[in-house]
Structure formats: structure tokens, C-alpha cells
Write a protein that holds these residues in place. Structure first.
Motif, PDB file in Angstrom:
ATOM      1  N   HIS A  62       0.930  -1.264   0.067  1.00 42.78           N
ATOM      2  CA  HIS A  62      -0.043  -0.124  -0.049  1.00 42.78           C
ATOM      3  C   HIS A  62       0.961   1.078   0.091  1.00 42.78           C
ATOM      4  O   HIS A  62       1.925   1.277   0.177  1.00 42.78           O
ATOM      5  CB  HIS A  62      -0.847   0.103   1.161  1.00 42.78           C
ATOM      6  CG  HIS A  62      -0.146   0.086   2.518  1.00 42.78           C
ATOM      7  ND1 HIS A  62       0.416  -0.890   3.201  1.00 42.78           N
ATOM      8  CD2 HIS A  62       0.087   1.391   3.282  1.00 42.78           C
ATOM      9  CE1 HIS A  62       0.843  -0.437   4.295  1.00 42.78           C
ATOM     10  NE2 HIS A  62       0.770   0.856   4.431  1.00 42.78           N
TER      11      HIS A  62
ATOM     12  N   ASP B 124       0.960   5.137   1.783  1.00 43.79           N
ATOM     13  CA  ASP B 124       0.171   5.837   2.964  1.00 43.79           C
ATOM     14  C   ASP B 124      -0.173   7.175   2.319  1.00 43.79           C
ATOM     15  O   ASP B 124       0.685   8.022   2.121  1.00 43.79           O
ATOM     16  CB  ASP B 124       1.098   6.161   4.122  1.00 43.79           C
ATOM     17  CG  ASP B 124       1.445   5.000   4.880  1.00 43.79           C
ATOM     18  OD1 ASP B 124       1.203   3.783   4.291  1.00 43.79           O
ATOM     19  OD2 ASP B 124       1.870   4.925   6.096  1.00 43.79           O
TER      20      ASP B 124
ATOM     21  N   HIS C 223       4.534  -0.070   0.103  1.00 39.09           N
ATOM     22  CA  HIS C 223       5.228  -0.972   1.133  1.00 39.09           C
ATOM     23  C   HIS C 223       4.156  -2.032   1.652  1.00 39.09           C
ATOM     24  O   HIS C 223       2.906  -1.915   1.638  1.00 39.09           O
ATOM     25  CB  HIS C 223       5.669  -0.123   2.307  1.00 39.09           C
ATOM     26  CG  HIS C 223       4.960   0.924   2.925  1.00 39.09           C
ATOM     27  ND1 HIS C 223       4.799   1.881   2.297  1.00 39.09           N
ATOM     28  CD2 HIS C 223       4.185   0.678   3.842  1.00 39.09           C
ATOM     29  CE1 HIS C 223       3.760   2.672   2.969  1.00 39.09           C
ATOM     30  NE2 HIS C 223       3.586   1.971   3.927  1.00 39.09           N
TER      31      HIS C 223
ATOM     32  N   ARG D 131       2.738   9.490  12.128  1.00 40.50           N
ATOM     33  CA  ARG D 131       2.470  10.533  10.697  1.00 40.50           C
ATOM     34  C   ARG D 131       2.237  12.005  11.210  1.00 40.50           C
ATOM     35  O   ARG D 131       1.860  12.345  12.340  1.00 40.50           O
ATOM     36  CB  ARG D 131       1.366   9.867   9.912  1.00 40.50           C
ATOM     37  CG  ARG D 131       1.586   8.558   9.392  1.00 40.50           C
ATOM     38  CD  ARG D 131       0.659   7.509  10.536  1.00 40.50           C
ATOM     39  NE  ARG D 131       0.872   6.214  10.067  1.00 40.50           N
ATOM     40  CZ  ARG D 131       0.462   5.632   8.932  1.00 40.50           C
ATOM     41  NH1 ARG D 131      -0.553   6.152   8.332  1.00 40.50           N
ATOM     42  NH2 ARG D 131       0.634   4.559   8.716  1.00 40.50           N
TER      43      ARG D 131
HETATM   44 FE    FE Z   1       2.200   2.187   5.532  1.00 42.48          FE
END
Ligand code: FE
Ligand code: MD6
Length: 214
Positions: free
Chosen positions: A132, A134, A188, A211
Motif C-alpha cells: 500500500h 500511505d 510498502h 505520521r
Molecule cells: Fe504504511
């Protein structure tokens, strides 16, 4: 691991790309504090298996700390200030989390990192996380800082298209991955976690990903 090997491993870093690296053993000194904080977080925001927009139940169990928490359901992926399961705000980011994330980011070349979200992932043996990107954060340049605890795992680090070739990155208890800038949008994932018994965490791998959402 012998003490000597552990001490040497701890000093090392693996550069994955221009702006992505693994800081080996970087979190080892603060594991006790992290685990105490995780227990407090899960007491008010329990781990749960989210449903993807496509209707699949995720293998990884998740919870959050911080101003924003990552959520998924049939309507899509998003960040929410409120835990949909409890209707209250996510637990605050503990000082030990913020300090570790800022130090790791600084040592990887990202000064002044102040995350506003931490997704906590729990993997039982056999659990994987498919490839995926982010991409639910407004800030697509600030680094993501990812802390691995418990059972080892193999991280897949790819390119900017799903079909790009991936490299396999072994991650051990205490390793911290930092990536941002031009590498921030790489695909990743995590290969199925192998069965095993970690001396502190037993039959599980925990991953904290910090994040900056807004
Ligand atoms: Fe991720
Ligand atoms: C994990 N990590 O290691 C899942 N995302 O359990 C991630 O999805 C991740 O480690 C972005 C940056 C670093 C990561």
C-alpha cells in the motif's frame, strides 16, 4: 543475540533510498516506557480489526493515539479525531512516543518533527499487510517514523507503482524505519509474520507508525 553483537547492531543504519533508512535497535532503550504507554492506550482505545472499503476484515489489529486516528470502514479510509468505537477522542500521544519519533526523525535528517498521529498495528503469527501507499495524510512530505517491537518481520519496500519491484528489509525488535520527502509515497507492506515467541512480547509483533496528518 550476544551482547556484543547487540551493541554493534544498535549503532548501524541501513539506507533504503535517498530519504528512507532503518535505524537498527534505535528504540531498545525505551521499550519499557513504550509498552507501558501502549497498555494505557489500549485500555481506552482497544485494538480492533477494521473493515476495508471493499468489505474485507483486516488481518492486522489496530488502534491509535494522537489528535487524529486512522480509520477504515465501508465508506473509505480517513483520519478522525474521535474513535468510532467509543465515540471519544483518541488517547493523547505520550511524551515517550513524541520524543522517540522526533529523535529518530532528526537522526535521519528530518529536523523539527512533530507528529499528530500514531497508528498502532498488532500482528499475530501469519498476519500480513499487503502492499500500500500511505496517502490519507494531508502532509505528503513529512516523514513517517515506524517502530517495530516483538516478533521480527520482513518489510517490503517498493517503488511508486504497485507493480514496481520490492526489496525485502528484515525488521527486528527495536528497529525504527524513517522515510519522508521524495520517498514518502513508496509502496510498502509486511510479509506474513513467522510463528515464534518473543522474550518480551510473546506471540506478536507491534508496530507504531507516526505520521503528520495536518
Ligand atoms: Fe504504511
Ligand atoms: C508495519 N508499516 O510495519 C506497517 N507505513 O507494520 C507501515 O505500513 C508503514 O512501517 C509507512 C511507513 C513506514 C511503515
Amino acid at each position: 543475540m550476544s551482547d556484543l553483537f547487540a551493541a554493534q547492531y544498535r549503532e548501524t543504519r541501513t539506507q533504503l533510498s535517498e530519504q528512507a533508512c532503518v535505524l537498527h535497535g534505535y528504540a531498545l532503550d525505551v521499550v519499557d516506557a513504550l509498552l507501558t504507554d501502549i497498555r494505557a492506550i489500549e485500555a481506552s482505545a482497544p485494538f480492533r480489526h477494521l473493515v476495508t472499503p471493499g468489505g474485507h476484515v483486516m488481518q492486522v489489529a489496530m488502534t491509535n493515539a494522537g489528535t487524529f486516528g486512522w480509520c477504515s470502514d465501508r465508506r473509505g479510509y480517513r483520519y478522525d479525531r474521535v474513535d468510532p468505537q467509543t465515540g471519544t477522542r483518541w488517547p493523547a500521544l505520550p511524551p515517550a512516543f513524541l520524543q522517540l519519533a522526533a529523535n529518530a526523525a532528526r537522526d535521519a535528517g528530518f529536523d523539527g518533527y512533530v507528529p499528530d498521529a500514531c497508528l498502532i498495528n498488532r500482528y499475530a503469527p501469519g498476519t500480513r499487510l499487503s502492499l500500500h501507499q500511505d496517502r490519507d495524510e494531508d502532509d505528503r512530505v513529512a516523514p513517517i517514523v515506524s517502530v517495530s517491537l516483538g516478533l521480527p518481520a520482513t518489510f517490503l519496500f517498493g517503488g511508486f507503482a504497485r507493480a514496481d519491484k520490492t526489496v525485502r528489509v528484515p525488521l527486528q525488535h527495536g528497529d525504527v524505519v524513517v522515510w519522508g520527502g521524495e520517498d514518502r509515497m513508496r509502496f510498502h507492506g509486511v510479509l506474513p509474520v513467522k510463528p515464534g515467541l518473543h522474550e518480551i512480547l510473546g506471540e506478536q509483533r507491534l508496530n507504531l507508525t507516526f505520521r503528520k496528518v495536518k
